[in-house]
Design a protein around this motif. Sequence first.
Motif, PDB file in Angstrom:
ATOM      1  N   UNK A 186      39.551  27.766  29.210  1.00 39.73           N
ATOM      2  CA  UNK A 186      39.040  28.145  30.539  1.00 39.73           C
ATOM      3  C   UNK A 186      37.545  27.842  30.555  1.00 39.73           C
ATOM      4  N   UNK A 187      36.701  28.809  30.130  1.00 33.55           N
ATOM      5  CA  UNK A 187      35.268  28.530  30.049  1.00 33.55           C
ATOM      6  C   UNK A 187      34.932  27.537  28.952  1.00 33.55           C
ATOM      7  N   UNK A 188      35.704  27.594  27.865  1.00 35.21           N
ATOM      8  CA  UNK A 188      35.510  26.642  26.773  1.00 35.21           C
ATOM      9  C   UNK A 188      34.339  26.938  25.869  1.00 35.21           C
ATOM     10  N   UNK A 189      33.709  28.111  26.018  1.00 33.34           N
ATOM     11  CA  UNK A 189      32.488  28.375  25.262  1.00 33.34           C
ATOM     12  C   UNK A 189      32.739  28.634  23.776  1.00 33.34           C
ATOM     13  N   UNK A 190      33.979  28.917  23.400  1.00 39.34           N
ATOM     14  CA  UNK A 190      34.317  29.077  21.982  1.00 39.34           C
ATOM     15  C   UNK A 190      35.110  27.881  21.467  1.00 39.34           C
ATOM     16  N   UNK A 191      36.169  27.515  22.148  1.00 38.48           N
ATOM     17  CA  UNK A 191      37.065  26.476  21.647  1.00 38.48           C
ATOM     18  C   UNK A 191      36.363  25.133  21.502  1.00 38.48           C
ATOM     19  N   UNK A 192      35.541  24.759  22.460  1.00 44.52           N
ATOM     20  CA  UNK A 192      34.866  23.453  22.380  1.00 44.52           C
ATOM     21  C   UNK A 192      33.962  23.398  21.158  1.00 44.52           C
ATOM     22  N   UNK A 193      33.226  24.473  20.887  1.00 43.61           N
ATOM     23  CA  UNK A 193      32.385  24.512  19.691  1.00 43.61           C
ATOM     24  C   UNK A 193      33.217  24.316  18.427  1.00 43.61           C
ATOM     25  N   UNK A 219      44.119  34.247  38.077  1.00 43.82           N
ATOM     26  CA  UNK A 219      43.789  35.444  37.302  1.00 43.82           C
ATOM     27  C   UNK A 219      42.315  35.802  37.476  1.00 43.82           C
ATOM     28  N   UNK A 220      41.844  35.831  38.713  1.00 43.51           N
ATOM     29  CA  UNK A 220      40.412  36.006  38.964  1.00 43.51           C
ATOM     30  C   UNK A 220      40.075  37.301  39.692  1.00 43.51           C
ATOM     31  N   UNK A 221      41.034  38.176  39.890  1.00 41.51           N
ATOM     32  CA  UNK A 221      40.791  39.392  40.656  1.00 41.51           C
ATOM     33  C   UNK A 221      40.247  40.522  39.786  1.00 41.51           C
ATOM     34  N   UNK A 222      39.418  41.356  40.404  1.00 37.54           N
ATOM     35  CA  UNK A 222      38.990  42.632  39.819  1.00 37.54           C
ATOM     36  C   UNK A 222      39.535  43.706  40.757  1.00 37.54           C
ATOM     37  N   UNK A 223      40.576  44.404  40.325  1.00 39.22           N
ATOM     38  CA  UNK A 223      41.270  45.369  41.188  1.00 39.22           C
ATOM     39  C   UNK A 223      40.937  46.792  40.741  1.00 39.22           C
ATOM     40  N   UNK A 224      40.479  47.587  41.682  1.00 40.70           N
ATOM     41  CA  UNK A 224      40.065  48.959  41.391  1.00 40.70           C
ATOM     42  C   UNK A 224      41.122  49.926  41.905  1.00 40.70           C
ATOM     43  N   UNK A 225      41.677  50.724  41.006  1.00 45.06           N
ATOM     44  CA  UNK A 225      42.635  51.750  41.377  1.00 45.06           C
ATOM     45  C   UNK A 225      42.038  53.127  41.198  1.00 45.06           C
ATOM     46  N   UNK A 226      42.760  54.183  41.562  1.00 43.20           N
ATOM     47  CA  UNK A 226      42.221  55.544  41.431  1.00 43.20           C
ATOM     48  C   UNK A 226      41.977  55.956  39.983  1.00 43.20           C
ATOM     49  N   UNK A 227      42.730  55.373  39.046  1.00 41.09           N
ATOM     50  CA  UNK A 227      42.585  55.787  37.647  1.00 41.09           C
ATOM     51  C   UNK A 227      42.522  54.615  36.676  1.00 41.09           C
ATOM     52  N   UNK A 262      41.260  40.377  35.878  1.00 42.05           N
ATOM     53  CA  UNK A 262      41.945  39.127  35.603  1.00 42.05           C
ATOM     54  C   UNK A 262      41.333  38.410  34.416  1.00 42.05           C
ATOM     55  N   UNK A 263      42.165  37.709  33.667  1.00 46.44           N
ATOM     56  CA  UNK A 263      41.706  37.050  32.444  1.00 46.44           C
ATOM     57  C   UNK A 263      40.663  35.969  32.708  1.00 46.44           C
ATOM     58  N   UNK A 264      40.654  35.392  33.913  1.00 45.17           N
ATOM     59  CA  UNK A 264      39.718  34.310  34.220  1.00 45.17           C
ATOM     60  C   UNK A 264      38.462  34.787  34.934  1.00 45.17           C
ATOM     61  N   UNK A 265      38.290  36.091  35.067  1.00 45.29           N
ATOM     62  CA  UNK A 265      37.034  36.626  35.597  1.00 45.29           C
ATOM     63  C   UNK A 265      35.914  36.276  34.623  1.00 45.29           C
ATOM     64  N   UNK A 321      27.856  33.089  32.434  1.00 48.82           N
ATOM     65  CA  UNK A 321      28.282  32.494  33.707  1.00 48.82           C
ATOM     66  C   UNK A 321      29.522  31.618  33.560  1.00 48.82           C
ATOM     67  N   UNK A 322      29.839  31.212  32.348  1.00 50.44           N
ATOM     68  CA  UNK A 322      30.990  30.337  32.089  1.00 50.44           C
ATOM     69  C   UNK A 322      32.143  31.057  31.408  1.00 50.44           C
ATOM     70  N   UNK A 323      31.830  31.908  30.454  1.00 47.59           N
ATOM     71  CA  UNK A 323      32.852  32.515  29.599  1.00 47.59           C
ATOM     72  C   UNK A 323      33.705  33.514  30.368  1.00 47.59           C
ATOM     73  N   UNK A 324      34.998  33.551  30.040  1.00 51.10           N
ATOM     74  CA  UNK A 324      35.945  34.434  30.720  1.00 51.10           C
ATOM     75  C   UNK A 324      36.270  35.658  29.867  1.00 51.10           C
ATOM     76  N   UNK A 325      36.846  36.655  30.517  1.00 52.30           N
ATOM     77  CA  UNK A 325      37.221  37.883  29.810  1.00 52.30           C
ATOM     78  C   UNK A 325      38.320  37.597  28.787  1.00 52.30           C
ATOM     79  N   UNK A 326      39.320  36.819  29.173  1.00 56.00           N
ATOM     80  CA  UNK A 326      40.376  36.474  28.221  1.00 56.00           C
ATOM     81  C   UNK A 326      39.841  35.698  27.035  1.00 56.00           C
ATOM     82  N   UNK A 327      38.965  34.744  27.300  1.00 51.85           N
ATOM     83  CA  UNK A 327      38.374  33.959  26.216  1.00 51.85           C
ATOM     84  C   UNK A 327      37.525  34.797  25.293  1.00 51.85           C
TER      85      UNK A 327
END
Length: 325
Positions: free
Chosen positions: A27-34, A54-62, A67-70, A102-108
């Motif tokens: 995705x961001x490639x900041x680890x794998x490319x290196x 997979x780019x949503x940030x969803x807020x629930x009551x608890x 998303x992994x690509x945030x 700015x590039x790296x994702x949460x999943x990565x």
Amino acid sequence: MHPFTFTKARGERAALAAGARGGRYIAGGTTLVDLMRETVERPLEVVDITALPYRDIAVGPSELRIGALVRMAELAAHPVVAARLPVIGQALELSASPQLRNMATIGGNLMQRPRCPYFRDVSAPCNRRAPGSGCPAIGGEHRALAVLGTSAECVATHPSDLAVALVALDAVVLLRSPRGDRRVAVERFILRPGSTPDREHDLLPGELIVGVEVPTGAHTVRSGYLKVRDRQSYEFALASAAVALDIRGGVIRDARVAVGGVATAPWRLPGVERVLLGKAPGPELWAAASARAADGARPLPGNAFKVELLKRTVERQLATIGGAK
């Protein structure tokens, strides 16, 4: 860098099919490319998953669902994170550099591999790259490496700041494959080396991270992250502490403490938490609790200083989070 096939997945089904045949997700490639440039990683196929939803940030009551690509910077700047989960925002802001965030994702970020110099030097033996070849760090340069969760096979430190905060908050990784979905606690998802240091994540072949779920509550509001390092920017932790406390009626009702920079995986401190629970906050309690922070540590000659550094880091962060608010 060795030759490889590059595929851009247009949808989830295509991505999962590519993963099932051995493709490596990027995705961001900041680890794998290196790692590919250094020939530590030599995938035959690289699968771009940036088109997946997979780019949503969803807020629930608890809970907060991420998303992994945030992007790391996007999550750190989210107003709900700042208000209800400051430990996550602080851990992200103290990670890497602005350009990488700015590039790296949460999943990565959760899939990061060790930063041990021997792991990244393909001319050196390393049990993570080649099981059974040895761990030269044990008798070599290990100042920045782990004192907790080590084994005779590996002493590499886990690099993620975010993962420390997620472990403190009992976050769960959401996984998907053609076989179905799985939920795995972050604390169990990132594996300790033991006798199989080459297996770093509880990830099945072809499985894809689709998100992270973080429970929220009174303790997540009163939380924060402290990172101690050799320089103030673009540096990995020598020791770090994620602390979350629920203090009501002058008593600590809930306590979550995890540390990084000192262990082979993000490290929860149940011994510290037990000392805190049911007690009135104050300097004497912080000192008593932090004395348990290095329980089970097995330092090497070059990183023995981390035992005391860890205790002081935890004590300082307990005092910071446990003070008036």
